[in-house]
Scaffold this active site. Structure first.
Site, PDB file in Angstrom:
ATOM      1  N   ASP A  68      22.334  32.067  40.776  1.00  0.00           N
ATOM      2  CA  ASP A  68      23.656  31.538  40.661  1.00  0.00           C
ATOM      3  C   ASP A  68      25.316  32.273  41.238  1.00  0.00           C
ATOM      4  OD1 ASP A  68      26.476  30.765  39.952  1.00  0.00           O
ATOM      5  OD2 ASP A  68      26.337  31.050  37.668  1.00  0.00           O
ATOM      6  N   GLY A  69      25.814  32.628  42.633  1.00  0.00           N
ATOM      7  CA  GLY A  69      26.489  33.224  42.921  1.00  0.00           C
ATOM      8  C   GLY A  69      26.810  33.617  44.810  1.00  0.00           C
ATOM      9  N   ASP A  76      30.555  26.674  34.439  1.00  0.00           N
ATOM     10  CA  ASP A  76      31.165  27.757  33.755  1.00  0.00           C
ATOM     11  C   ASP A  76      31.602  27.832  32.819  1.00  0.00           C
ATOM     12  OD1 ASP A  76      29.564  29.771  35.780  1.00  0.00           O
ATOM     13  OD2 ASP A  76      30.368  28.125  37.312  1.00  0.00           O
ATOM     14  N   MET A 113      22.651  36.246  37.991  1.00  0.00           N
ATOM     15  CA  MET A 113      24.178  36.076  39.313  1.00  0.00           C
ATOM     16  C   MET A 113      23.880  37.109  39.841  1.00  0.00           C
ATOM     17  SD  MET A 113      26.030  34.772  37.504  1.00  0.00           S
ATOM     18  CE  MET A 113      27.152  34.691  38.374  1.00  0.00           C
ATOM     19  N   HIS A 152      26.105  22.688  36.935  1.00  0.00           N
ATOM     20  CA  HIS A 152      26.141  23.201  36.274  1.00  0.00           C
ATOM     21  C   HIS A 152      28.087  23.725  35.377  1.00  0.00           C
ATOM     22  CE1 HIS A 152      25.729  27.943  35.851  1.00  0.00           C
ATOM     23  NE2 HIS A 152      26.668  28.447  36.576  1.00  0.00           N
ATOM     24  N   MET A 191      34.943  30.113  31.112  1.00  0.00           N
ATOM     25  CA  MET A 191      35.441  31.553  31.284  1.00  0.00           C
ATOM     26  C   MET A 191      36.706  31.899  30.485  1.00  0.00           C
ATOM     27  SD  MET A 191      35.394  32.430  35.336  1.00  0.00           S
ATOM     28  CE  MET A 191      34.181  31.607  36.280  1.00  0.00           C
ATOM     29  N   GLY A 227      32.154  35.560  37.471  1.00  0.00           N
ATOM     30  CA  GLY A 227      34.354  35.345  37.339  1.00  0.00           C
ATOM     31  C   GLY A 227      34.943  34.869  38.428  1.00  0.00           C
ATOM     32  N   MET A 260      30.666  32.816  30.006  1.00  0.00           N
ATOM     33  CA  MET A 260      31.115  34.077  29.814  1.00  0.00           C
ATOM     34  C   MET A 260      32.095  34.444  29.429  1.00  0.00           C
ATOM     35  SD  MET A 260      31.342  33.827  34.472  1.00  0.00           S
ATOM     36  CE  MET A 260      30.814  32.081  34.869  1.00  0.00           C
ATOM     37  N   HIS A 312      26.911  28.126  31.055  1.00  0.00           N
ATOM     38  CA  HIS A 312      27.319  29.313  31.186  1.00  0.00           C
ATOM     39  C   HIS A 312      27.922  29.866  30.739  1.00  0.00           C
ATOM     40  CE1 HIS A 312      27.161  32.521  34.603  1.00  0.00           C
ATOM     41  NE2 HIS A 312      26.873  33.265  34.002  1.00  0.00           N
ATOM     42  N   SER A 355      27.801  23.514  40.651  1.00  0.00           N
ATOM     43  CA  SER A 355      28.943  24.338  39.427  1.00  0.00           C
ATOM     44  C   SER A 355      29.861  23.351  40.793  1.00  0.00           C
ATOM     45  CB  SER A 355      28.951  25.386  40.053  1.00  0.00           C
ATOM     46  OG  SER A 355      30.580  26.327  39.765  1.00  0.00           O
TER      47      SER A 355
HETATM   48  C1  DX5 Z   1      30.213  32.568  39.063  1.00  0.00           C
HETATM   49  C2  DX5 Z   1      30.210  31.604  38.570  1.00  0.00           C
HETATM   50  C3  DX5 Z   1      29.336  30.682  39.862  1.00  0.00           C
HETATM   51  C4  DX5 Z   1      30.251  30.643  40.481  1.00  0.00           C
HETATM   52  C5  DX5 Z   1      29.694  29.927  41.929  1.00  0.00           C
HETATM   53  O1  DX5 Z   1      30.918  33.132  38.207  1.00  0.00           O
HETATM   54  O2  DX5 Z   1      28.942  31.768  37.539  1.00  0.00           O
HETATM   55  O3  DX5 Z   1      28.791  29.749  38.769  1.00  0.00           O
HETATM   56  O4  DX5 Z   1      30.700  28.572  40.535  1.00  0.00           O
HETATM   57  O5  DX5 Z   1      30.481  29.588  42.662  1.00  0.00           O
HETATM   58  P1  DX5 Z   1      29.539  30.111  44.426  1.00  0.00           P
HETATM   59  O6  DX5 Z   1      28.945  28.816  44.472  1.00  0.00           O
HETATM   60  O7  DX5 Z   1      30.737  29.144  45.007  1.00  0.00           O
HETATM   61  O8  DX5 Z   1      29.706  31.191  44.658  1.00  0.00           O
HETATM   62 ZN    ZN Z   2      27.284  30.107  37.212  1.00  0.00          ZN
END
Ligand code: DX5
Ligand code: ZN
Length: 233
Positions: free
Chosen positions: A176-177, A34, A138, A32, A36, A143, A67, A65, A7
């Protein structure tokens, strides 16, 4: 093969092309992204124009992804920008709009994914499972990068894997996360076959080496390689 989807949330936003290339050199399978909007989640990141530029900078599949509120309004823009996989939150839309969005993504020849917050039960995904290419679990609250994995979310991965086997669904299961080299094997054993990692990849001096090490670890976990108690794996 277990895939790794680094990511770029934790990459250097002034050098995304370089950082994606470093991840590719180490053997990353997807990138990946993200997205937001400051509304569905508190943070704001990137939109379709950035995805369009990233598309030109890598051949790796872009795993997007979303969000954001009203994600169905934006799927066309992200598909045109070059997204390969588009994942929507089940909490973001009602049933009809969600089904229409999934169909539109697949009709465009892209892969459709659905995801859920840690507090949302797997049963909310059940009506859509036969239509999906990917389910993203998740393992932290969406976020922010760099959070700690919520262990209870692993049960969802196992449940989604059993549903897949029982009904012949073909979706990939992505986690993810909060995933790092210490806990990644547990997710693979629970049934995940795509691992997202942001900080655990990009907060390394040597990104290709970190990706290579991650991939080796995932492949060992898939093969059921024994792990020493206390080794952290
Ligand atoms: C959080 C994201 C993740 C994030 C993961 O909302 O969806 O993709 O980038 O980051 P790490 O691996 O640092 O938890
Ligand atoms: Zn993500």
């Amino acid at each position: 093969m277990i895939k790794l989807s680094p990511s770029i949330l934790s990459a250097d936003y002034a050098h995304l092309g370089r950082d994606m290339e470093l991840a590719r050199q180490g053997g990353a399978d997807y990138i990946h992204l993200d997205v937001m909007d400051g509304r569905f989640v508190p943070n704001i990141t990137i939109g379709a124009p950035v995805v369009q530029s990233l598309r030109k900078a890598t051949q790796l599949p872009l795993d997007v992804h979303l969000m954001i509120k009203d994600p169905d309004r934006y799927i066309g823009a992200f598909m045109d920008a070059g997204a390969d996989i588009i994942t929507l939150h089940v909490e973001a839309l009602g049933r009809q709009r969600l089904e229409n969005a999934i169909k539109a993504i697949r009709a465009a020849g892209k892969k459709a994914g659905l995801t859920l917050r840690p507090s949302t039960p797997v049963k909310s995904l059940v009506p859509y499972l036969s239509m999906l290419d990917l389910v993203l679990v998740m393992t932290v609250e969406p976020g922010f990068g760099g959070q700690k994995l919520i262990p209870e979310t692993l049960q969802k991965i196992s449940l989604l894997r059993s549903l897949c086997e029982d009904h012949g669904y073909t979706y990939e299961i992505e986690a993810d996360g909060g995933i790092n080299m210490e806990n990644a094997a547990t997710l693979v054993r629970a049934g995940a076959n795509v691992i997202v990692a942001g900080s655990a990849v990009f907060e390394n001096e040597d990104v290709p080496a970190a990706v290579r090490e991650f991939k080796r670890l995932l492949s060992d976990a898939e093969g059921g390689a024994p792990t020493e108690p206390g080794s952290g794996a």
